[in-house]
Design a protein around this motif. Structure first.
Motif, PDB file in Angstrom:
ATOM      1  N   GLU A   1     -21.903  -2.682  16.667  1.00 18.14           N
ATOM      2  CA  GLU A   1     -21.532  -1.653  15.709  1.00 18.14           C
ATOM      3  C   GLU A   1     -20.022  -1.583  15.566  1.00 18.14           C
ATOM      4  OE1 GLU A   1     -22.108   0.857  12.817  1.00 18.14           O
ATOM      5  OE2 GLU A   1     -23.793   0.046  13.962  1.00 18.14           O
ATOM      6  N   PHE A   2     -19.563  -1.294  14.365  1.00 21.89           N
ATOM      7  CA  PHE A   2     -18.143  -1.086  14.103  1.00 21.89           C
ATOM      8  C   PHE A   2     -17.868   0.411  14.070  1.00 21.89           C
ATOM      9  CE2 PHE A   2     -18.415  -5.427  12.956  1.00 21.89           C
ATOM     10  CZ  PHE A   2     -17.119  -5.949  12.882  1.00 21.89           C
ATOM     11  N   ARG A   3     -16.794   0.794  14.765  1.00 21.49           N
ATOM     12  CA  ARG A   3     -16.366   2.177  14.639  1.00 21.49           C
ATOM     13  C   ARG A   3     -15.696   2.343  13.279  1.00 21.49           C
ATOM     14  NH1 ARG A   3     -11.773   4.863  18.338  1.00 21.49           N
ATOM     15  NH2 ARG A   3     -10.428   4.158  16.653  1.00 21.49           N
ATOM     16  N   VAL A   4     -16.102   3.367  12.545  1.00 25.93           N
ATOM     17  CA  VAL A   4     -15.599   3.551  11.193  1.00 25.93           C
ATOM     18  C   VAL A   4     -14.478   4.589  11.188  1.00 25.93           C
ATOM     19  CG1 VAL A   4     -16.154   4.244   8.838  1.00 25.93           C
ATOM     20  CG2 VAL A   4     -17.797   2.907  10.168  1.00 25.93           C
ATOM     21  N   THR A   5     -13.343   4.217  10.609  1.00 26.81           N
ATOM     22  CA  THR A   5     -12.243   5.138  10.389  1.00 26.81           C
ATOM     23  C   THR A   5     -12.061   5.290   8.887  1.00 26.81           C
ATOM     24  OG1 THR A   5     -11.119   4.446  12.420  1.00 26.81           O
ATOM     25  CG2 THR A   5      -9.786   5.569  10.757  1.00 26.81           C
ATOM     26  N   GLU A   6     -12.274   6.492   8.384  1.00 26.55           N
ATOM     27  CA  GLU A   6     -12.141   6.733   6.947  1.00 26.55           C
ATOM     28  C   GLU A   6     -10.677   6.975   6.606  1.00 26.55           C
ATOM     29  OE1 GLU A   6     -14.800   9.723   5.560  1.00 26.55           O
ATOM     30  OE2 GLU A   6     -16.538   8.883   6.599  1.00 26.55           O
ATOM     31  N   LEU A   7     -10.151   6.159   5.711  1.00 29.28           N
ATOM     32  CA  LEU A   7      -8.730   6.226   5.378  1.00 29.28           C
ATOM     33  C   LEU A   7      -8.429   7.219   4.270  1.00 29.28           C
ATOM     34  CD1 LEU A   7      -7.715   2.465   5.573  1.00 29.28           C
ATOM     35  CD2 LEU A   7      -7.811   4.179   7.387  1.00 29.28           C
ATOM     36  N   GLY A   8      -9.416   7.572   3.483  1.00 28.48           N
ATOM     37  CA  GLY A   8      -9.168   8.518   2.405  1.00 28.48           C
ATOM     38  C   GLY A   8      -8.300   7.950   1.302  1.00 28.48           C
ATOM     39  N   VAL A   9      -8.450   6.659   1.026  1.00 26.63           N
ATOM     40  CA  VAL A   9      -7.717   6.030  -0.081  1.00 26.63           C
ATOM     41  C   VAL A   9      -8.692   5.229  -0.923  1.00 26.63           C
ATOM     42  CG1 VAL A   9      -5.556   5.907   1.171  1.00 26.63           C
ATOM     43  CG2 VAL A   9      -7.142   4.002   1.327  1.00 26.63           C
TER      44      VAL A   9
ATOM     45  N   SER B   1      -6.867  -0.882  -6.668  1.00 25.49           N
ATOM     46  CA  SER B   1      -5.664  -0.130  -6.324  1.00 25.49           C
ATOM     47  C   SER B   1      -5.288   0.815  -7.457  1.00 25.49           C
ATOM     48  CB  SER B   1      -4.508  -1.107  -6.062  1.00 25.49           C
ATOM     49  OG  SER B   1      -3.272  -0.440  -6.081  1.00 25.49           O
ATOM     50  N   PRO B   2      -5.243   2.126  -7.206  1.00 27.48           N
ATOM     51  CA  PRO B   2      -4.826   3.067  -8.257  1.00 27.48           C
ATOM     52  C   PRO B   2      -3.450   2.743  -8.828  1.00 27.48           C
ATOM     53  CG  PRO B   2      -5.825   4.252  -6.434  1.00 27.48           C
ATOM     54  CD  PRO B   2      -5.677   2.833  -5.982  1.00 27.48           C
ATOM     55  N   ASP B   3      -2.533   2.308  -7.973  1.00 23.58           N
ATOM     56  CA  ASP B   3      -1.191   1.988  -8.451  1.00 23.58           C
ATOM     57  C   ASP B   3      -1.209   0.780  -9.379  1.00 23.58           C
ATOM     58  OD1 ASP B   3      -0.389   4.073  -6.919  1.00 23.58           O
ATOM     59  OD2 ASP B   3       0.836   2.913  -5.527  1.00 23.58           O
ATOM     60  N   SER B   4      -1.992  -0.236  -9.046  1.00 24.38           N
ATOM     61  CA  SER B   4      -2.080  -1.421  -9.907  1.00 24.38           C
ATOM     62  C   SER B   4      -2.717  -1.070 -11.244  1.00 24.38           C
ATOM     63  CB  SER B   4      -2.889  -2.520  -9.209  1.00 24.38           C
ATOM     64  OG  SER B   4      -2.250  -2.958  -8.039  1.00 24.38           O
ATOM     65  N   ILE B   5      -3.739  -0.233 -11.205  1.00 23.13           N
ATOM     66  CA  ILE B   5      -4.398   0.185 -12.449  1.00 23.13           C
ATOM     67  C   ILE B   5      -3.416   0.962 -13.318  1.00 23.13           C
ATOM     68  CG2 ILE B   5      -6.193   1.709 -13.383  1.00 23.13           C
ATOM     69  CD1 ILE B   5      -7.898   0.925 -10.922  1.00 23.13           C
ATOM     70  N   ALA B   6      -2.661   1.874 -12.698  1.00 20.41           N
ATOM     71  CA  ALA B   6      -1.685   2.657 -13.458  1.00 20.41           C
ATOM     72  C   ALA B   6      -0.642   1.748 -14.089  1.00 20.41           C
ATOM     73  CB  ALA B   6      -1.018   3.687 -12.546  1.00 20.41           C
ATOM     74  N   ALA B   7      -0.148   0.764 -13.331  1.00 21.14           N
ATOM     75  CA  ALA B   7       0.869  -0.144 -13.863  1.00 21.14           C
ATOM     76  C   ALA B   7       0.341  -0.906 -15.068  1.00 21.14           C
ATOM     77  CB  ALA B   7       1.324  -1.115 -12.775  1.00 21.14           C
ATOM     78  N   GLU B   8      -0.864  -1.430 -14.946  1.00 21.77           N
ATOM     79  CA  GLU B   8      -1.443  -2.205 -16.045  1.00 21.77           C
ATOM     80  C   GLU B   8      -1.637  -1.336 -17.288  1.00 21.77           C
ATOM     81  OE1 GLU B   8      -2.115  -5.851 -17.248  1.00 21.77           O
ATOM     82  OE2 GLU B   8      -1.987  -5.474 -15.087  1.00 21.77           O
TER      83      GLU B   8
ATOM     84  N   GLN C   1       2.351   9.621  -0.055  1.00 18.26           N
ATOM     85  CA  GLN C   1       1.863   8.993  -1.283  1.00 18.26           C
ATOM     86  C   GLN C   1       2.184   7.505  -1.297  1.00 18.26           C
ATOM     87  OE1 GLN C   1      -0.007  10.214  -3.846  1.00 18.26           O
ATOM     88  NE2 GLN C   1      -0.254  12.009  -2.548  1.00 18.26           N
ATOM     89  N   GLU C   2       3.352   7.135  -0.827  1.00 17.26           N
ATOM     90  CA  GLU C   2       3.735   5.721  -0.783  1.00 17.26           C
ATOM     91  C   GLU C   2       2.788   4.941   0.121  1.00 17.26           C
ATOM     92  OE1 GLU C   2       5.998   2.577  -2.092  1.00 17.26           O
ATOM     93  OE2 GLU C   2       6.243   4.664  -2.690  1.00 17.26           O
ATOM     94  N   MET C   3       2.451   5.516   1.262  1.00 20.97           N
ATOM     95  CA  MET C   3       1.554   4.830   2.187  1.00 20.97           C
ATOM     96  C   MET C   3       0.130   4.788   1.644  1.00 20.97           C
ATOM     97  SD  MET C   3       1.225   5.293   6.306  1.00 20.97           S
ATOM     98  CE  MET C   3       2.504   4.115   6.710  1.00 20.97           C
ATOM     99  N   LEU C   4      -0.318   5.877   1.034  1.00 23.19           N
ATOM    100  CA  LEU C   4      -1.654   5.890   0.433  1.00 23.19           C
ATOM    101  C   LEU C   4      -1.762   4.810  -0.645  1.00 23.19           C
ATOM    102  CD1 LEU C   4      -2.261   9.736   0.057  1.00 23.19           C
ATOM    103  CD2 LEU C   4      -3.584   8.179   1.500  1.00 23.19           C
ATOM    104  N   GLY C   5      -0.715   4.686  -1.456  1.00 17.63           N
ATOM    105  CA  GLY C   5      -0.729   3.689  -2.512  1.00 17.63           C
ATOM    106  C   GLY C   5      -0.629   2.271  -2.002  1.00 17.63           C
ATOM    107  N   GLY C   6      -0.145   2.091  -0.772  1.00 18.82           N
ATOM    108  CA  GLY C   6       0.045   0.747  -0.246  1.00 18.82           C
ATOM    109  C   GLY C   6      -1.083   0.218   0.599  1.00 18.82           C
ATOM    110  N   VAL C   7      -2.023   1.071   0.999  1.00 15.21           N
ATOM    111  CA  VAL C   7      -3.056   0.645   1.943  1.00 15.21           C
ATOM    112  C   VAL C   7      -3.912  -0.491   1.380  1.00 15.21           C
ATOM    113  CG1 VAL C   7      -5.213   1.347   3.054  1.00 15.21           C
ATOM    114  CG2 VAL C   7      -3.180   2.743   3.311  1.00 15.21           C
TER     115      VAL C   7
END
Length: 1000
Positions: free
Chosen positions: A992-1000, A166-173, A665-671
């Motif tokens: 097969e799994f349908r892939v949805t790219e979240l971009g996070v 998680s980018p947010d967790s890394i930033a916090a640390e 940004q809040e949702m991207l950071g929370g995924v």
């Protein structure tokens, strides 16, 4: 030894803020210190806290926190903690690793239940077994996978792999570590996955011996149980076995710098992602010891002034700068370390903007220090802080008290130092009166003239995850090649031994030692919440809940609406986010926020959807607006709400763009941190109309909608939002709830009709120039059918198998299937099945054996579905099989009556959780809206008591049969996707799994 002779009293304090008295005791023989806050709260709490100072990033404190709860001298079980989960009525039961301490708290409204938990927890922390196998289970181990390749796993190892995804967790640390390079805070007490495998079992044992002694303990007791009962129990059960042997250990202070420093770090992202504006830049200041409690309160007030809401001057300056899209994930005041830290910055930016962001923050602070603050802004912040401390909040009060106690006590100050808010606030107001520019001076001294400042830049690295994975594989392959025959044999023997330990049933006689409540110990009658109700119109009513709210008045407005167009559905989340953040005509959003702070305790708006139990085909859809105000000034806050509803406005296009970017940004950071939530919603959307709209509003679909909206014309978007808001807020379809003292609810009730008249005039004016949403039927949709309010919603179109691709080092695995519906004979038994699974088979198969942090099952009888989800999971296919196998095992043989009784205790005990006045009023109100009266609740409660082993088996068999048609959703990284695709043993066959790219 008697209580009077076993302890010495060190000091006592009157604590009027908590209607009680605090007393500090010292256990003479062991050296343990015990603080008891005695008051009339029936929700008692205890906590064992130990100073645990890590000397590296192996996560030894974190692994120990897990492992001490895996068997102790008196309870030599695989997992006594799990046994407690099965049959306790606790309102809190967990353990937490902080950077320099480890805490084991529990709370319960039932005296015997609390002492049962204290007996198990005390034996765990002071007399754990710490078996080598359990160290490997909870911490890290080498093992061979199905392809005979060497791999590293372990519960904490996998948990921290998720954290480091998680980018947010890394930033916090990195932000906190950057300020403390010369202290133990430079280490990650939770564990760095790259370092965790270096921890040896001997070092693990030594750490426990060094820190888990009563001399190094701080024990907190809270509530209405007499101190003597607690103290005698602690002495008899634990403390009397120890002799004082060490002193309490405290973290060193950080030597101060002479100049600011810059630090850079990277975070993993998927290579397919657009990397523009994906960095964060944060400025961090080291302030002063948190034991200076009055100074800490002053700093918290300054933080509220600077950053408390979107209209606060530093927040507004950062967002208006256009240098980033949202505040950095680390901002405000951090007080869980020995010395306080203040942070501010932006995310959704570029690394080359670091200097510009730093300049923006510093120049804003200089301007504020020179020009000063508007007195109204300062007064609003003071009221906000006071409101926060006055209001009773959900969750055990003892837990909030615990945090304030430890903030000072862990560092050698008085445990009562942080419990005098009223006194400290009065002193601050006096200081501010004597020195009107006090806050401006604090900015100068604490921030502008303070060279101990770090700038932390975290930027995305699309190659990091692949590189780290390849490095790990190469290391393990090399390690595999270098293994001697004896070493390989040892790894295989340890795997067999661990599997035996995990799968071998506990000795029933030992299980019987764990103290539990029985169903007979739980009240038979449901808790009833009285209310008054009077009509407002043909489809609306006014509810009043007379509660002791400590001088606060709560108002809830719920507007019914029905089916909307797909476009309108996609806007609902943005509407909630923008409703109170967009300002009003002639009042910019920051000015409006200032008025909210001055005149209210907060205004919020959101959409709520829930199945109506009178007709399971219908969903009650509500647009909710909530207000809280002080009794003495309720008219000011109420009139501000009237103005908001009567003049709601989204015409500030620049502000709307900011809100959109912040939400995105809040949702991207929370995924990734909340991957279980997003995967769970995604798996359910094809089975239930309710879950389809929930996913559309709050799930992955909403993330995709926000991305698209960010590219749209904000002027047109604002007009759409206005039409939607006024369409939803139909005063003829509103229900109103007021919670407060009888005199105040009556007073506000007389005002409500004028509020609705204002709204009706606004709607009428808009309808002459604009179009309300929902077509000819309006937002009410289908309205009322057969006397049952709500609307019929079709399930969404969803693939049976979907993979949500994100930059995640571990996975989140969800499965949803058809189950029993509310009102059917086996509905309550399905609730019991969910509890048995999440506190038994799933825990054992997915956490203990699979290495995931956790897994859960949930019965949703109101929608006729049943669901599973795992959290920070190193496996996907194996977990899906574990879901199916758990149902098969539960269906194979009848559950033991004793185990069933524990499940009943836990389910029945939910009713005992104390409610705040606001919770009680709103919960009763919602129950009325959803067709849940006290007679129905009592019938359900009686049905829980009557569930039989045979019914549990029937439900498990039904779910087992339905599992072949389960909807699957997995959120994870690319490596896990490839592994899942290779697995041909999935329930229902390979697919097969349908892939949805979240971009996070």
């Amino acid at each position: 030894m008697s209580t009077t002779t076993a302890y010495g009293v060190l000091q006592s304090w009157d604590l009027p803020d908590y209607n009680g008295t605090g007393t500090l005791y010292r256990h003479l023989q062991s050296g343990a210190q015990v603080f008891h806050l005695a008051n009339d709260d029936p929700e008692n709490m205890f906590a064992f806290a130990f100073a645990t100072l890590p000397e590296d990033s192996t996560g030894v404190a974190h692994i120990l926190e897990h492992t001490v709860l895996c068997g102790s001298r008196e309870f030599p079980l695989k997992d006594p903690f799990l046994q407690l989960l099965k049959g306790s009525v606790n309102t809190f039961l967990n353990a937490m690793t902080y950077p320099d301490r480890t805490v084991y708290p529990a709370a319960s409204p039932v005296r015997q239940d609390l002492f049962n938990m204290m007996k198990v927890y005390g034996d765990a922390v002071f007399r754990p077994l710490l078996k080598p196998g359990l160290f490997r289970q909870e911490g890290h181990r080498l093992q061979f996978n199905a392809r005979d390749e060497l791999e590293i796993t372990g519960i904490v190892y996998n948990e921290m792999k998720g954290n480091y995804s998680s980018p947010d967790s890394i930033a916090a640390e990195k932000c906190y570590q950057s300020l403390f390079p010369d202290t133990l805070y430079r280490h990650d007490s939770g564990g760095d996955p790259a370092v965790i495998p270096e921890l040896t079992f001997q070092e693990f044992q030594d750490f426990h011996r060094r820190y888990y002694h009563p001399s190094n303990a701080r024990i907190i007791l809270y509530g209405d149980i007499p101190a003597g009962d607690y103290l005698e129990f602690l002495d008899r059960e634990f403390l009397g076995d120890f002799q004082e042997s060490s002193t309490f250990l405290v973290q060193d202070e950080q030597p101060r710098w002479e100049a600011p420093r810059v630090f850079e770090a990277t975070c993993p992202v998927e290579p397919r992602e657009d990397l523009s504006r994906r960095s964060s830049v944060t400025l961090n200041w080291l302030l002063f010891p948190v034991t200076e409690t009055r100074r800490l309160l002053a700093a918290s007030i300054l933080t509220e002034v600077l950053l408390g809401n979107s209209g606060s001057p530093l927040t507004k300056a950062l967002i208006d700068s256009g240098l980033g899209q949202d505040l950095s994930p680390v901002f405000g005041l951090e007080t869980d370390l020995r010395e306080a830290v203040f942070s501010a910055g932006l995310r959704g930016t570029e690394p080359d903007q670091a200097q510009a962001i730093e300049d923006s923050i510093l120049s804003t602070l200089k301007d504020l220090a020179r020009k000063g603050f508007d007195p109204e802004l300062v007064e609003g912040a003071l009221r906000r802080v006071e409101f926060y401390h006055r209001e009773l909040k959900s969750g055990p009060n003892g837990m909030r008290v615990m945090n304030r106690i430890l903030r000072s006590w862990m560092y050698g100050a008085s445990p009562a130092a942080g419990l005098r808010f009223g006194e400290d606030m009065e002193a601050f107001r006096e200081d501010l009166h004597r020195e009107p520019r006090l806050l401006e001076r604090m900015i100068q001294e604490l921030l502008l003239d303070n060279p101990h400042r770090s700038t932390v830049i975290v930027r995305p690295d699309p190659d990091q995850a692949r590189r780290e994975e390849e490095e790990l594989r190469a290391f393990l392959a090399q390690r595999r090649e270098s293994l001697s025959e004896a070493e390989e044999g040892q790894i295989r023997r340890e795997a067999v031994e661990l599997e035996r330990l995990q799968t071998e049933p506990d000795d029933p006689d030992v299980v019987a030692r764990v103290p539990f409540l029985a169903p007979r110990d739980i009240p038979r009658e449901v808790r009833r919440i009285p209310f008054r109700k009077e009509p407002l119109g043909p489809e609306s009513a006014l509810y009043c809940h007379d509660e002791m709210t400590r001088g606060i008045l709560y108002l809830d407005l719920t507007f019914d609406f029905g089916r909307l167009s797909p476009r309108e559905e996609s806007l609902l989340n943005l509407l909630g986010g923008a409703f109170t953040e967009s300002g009003l005509p002639g009042l910019s959003f920051d000015q409006f926020n200032r008025q909210v702070n001055l005149k209210t305790g907060g205004i919020s708006a959101y959409v709520s959807n829930q199945t109506h139990l009178g007709d399971l085909s219908r969903v009650r859809r509500l647009f909710v607006v909530r207000l809280k105000v002080l009794d003495r000034a309720w008219q000011e806050g109420a009139e501000l709400l009237r103005r908001l509803l009567g003049e709601v406005d989204f015409s500030d296009s620049a502000r709307l763009v900011q809100i959109l970017e912040e939400m995105l940004q809040e949702m991207l950071g929370g995924v990734v941190p909340a991957g279980n939530y997003f995967a769970g919603l995604r798996s359910l959307r094809g089975l239930s109309g309710l879950m389809a709209v929930e996913e559309e509003i709050n799930g992955v679909s909403q993330l995709l909608h926000l991305r698209r909206m960010a590219e749209e014309d904000p002027r047109a978007l604002g007009q759409e939002l206005l039409g939607l808001a006024l369409g939803l807020m139909d005063p003829s379809r509103v229900n109103v709830n007021i919670t407060g003292s009888r005199a105040m609810t009556d007073e506000m009730a007389r005002w409500v009709p004028s509020l609705l008249e204002t709204l009706a005039r606004r709607r009428a004016a808009f309808s002459r120039t604009g179009v309300l949403p929902g077509g000819a039927a309006g937002p009410g949709g289908e309205g009322v059918s057969g006397g049952v309010p709500g609307v019929v919603l079709p399930p969404g179109e969803a693939p049976a198998r979907e993979y949500l691709l994100a930059s995640a080092g571990v996975s989140y695995v969800a499965a949803a299937l058809r189950g029993v519906s509310f009102g059917e004979p086996l509905a309550t038994a399905q609730d019991v099945v969910a509890h048995l699974l999440r506190t038994g088979l799933l825990w054992e198969k997915i956490r203990m054996q699979g290495g995931a942090y956790g897994a859960s099952a949930q019965s949703r009888t109101s929608e006729g579905v049943f669901s599973f989800v795992s959290y920070r999971d190193p496996h996907s296919a194996r977990t899906i099989r574990a879901y199916q196998e758990s149902l098969q095992e539960l269906a194979r043989q009848e559950v033991d009556p004793g185990v069933l009784d524990l499940a009943k205790v836990s389910l029945l005990g939910r009713e005992l959780r104390p409610l705040t006045p606001r919770e009680a009023g709103y919960m009763s109100f919602r129950r009325s809206l959803l067709g849940v009266d006290d007679e129905l609740r009592q019938r359900i409660r009686d049905q829980v008591r009557a569930v039989t082993p045979g019914e549990v088996r029937q439900v498990a068999e039904l779910l087992r049969e339905n599992f072949s048609g389960a909807s699957l959703a997995v959120l994870g990284g690319g490596a896990a996707l490839e592994e899942l695709r290779r697995d041909e043993t999935l329930p229902g066959g390979a697919g097969e799994f349908r892939v949805t790219e979240l971009g996070v």
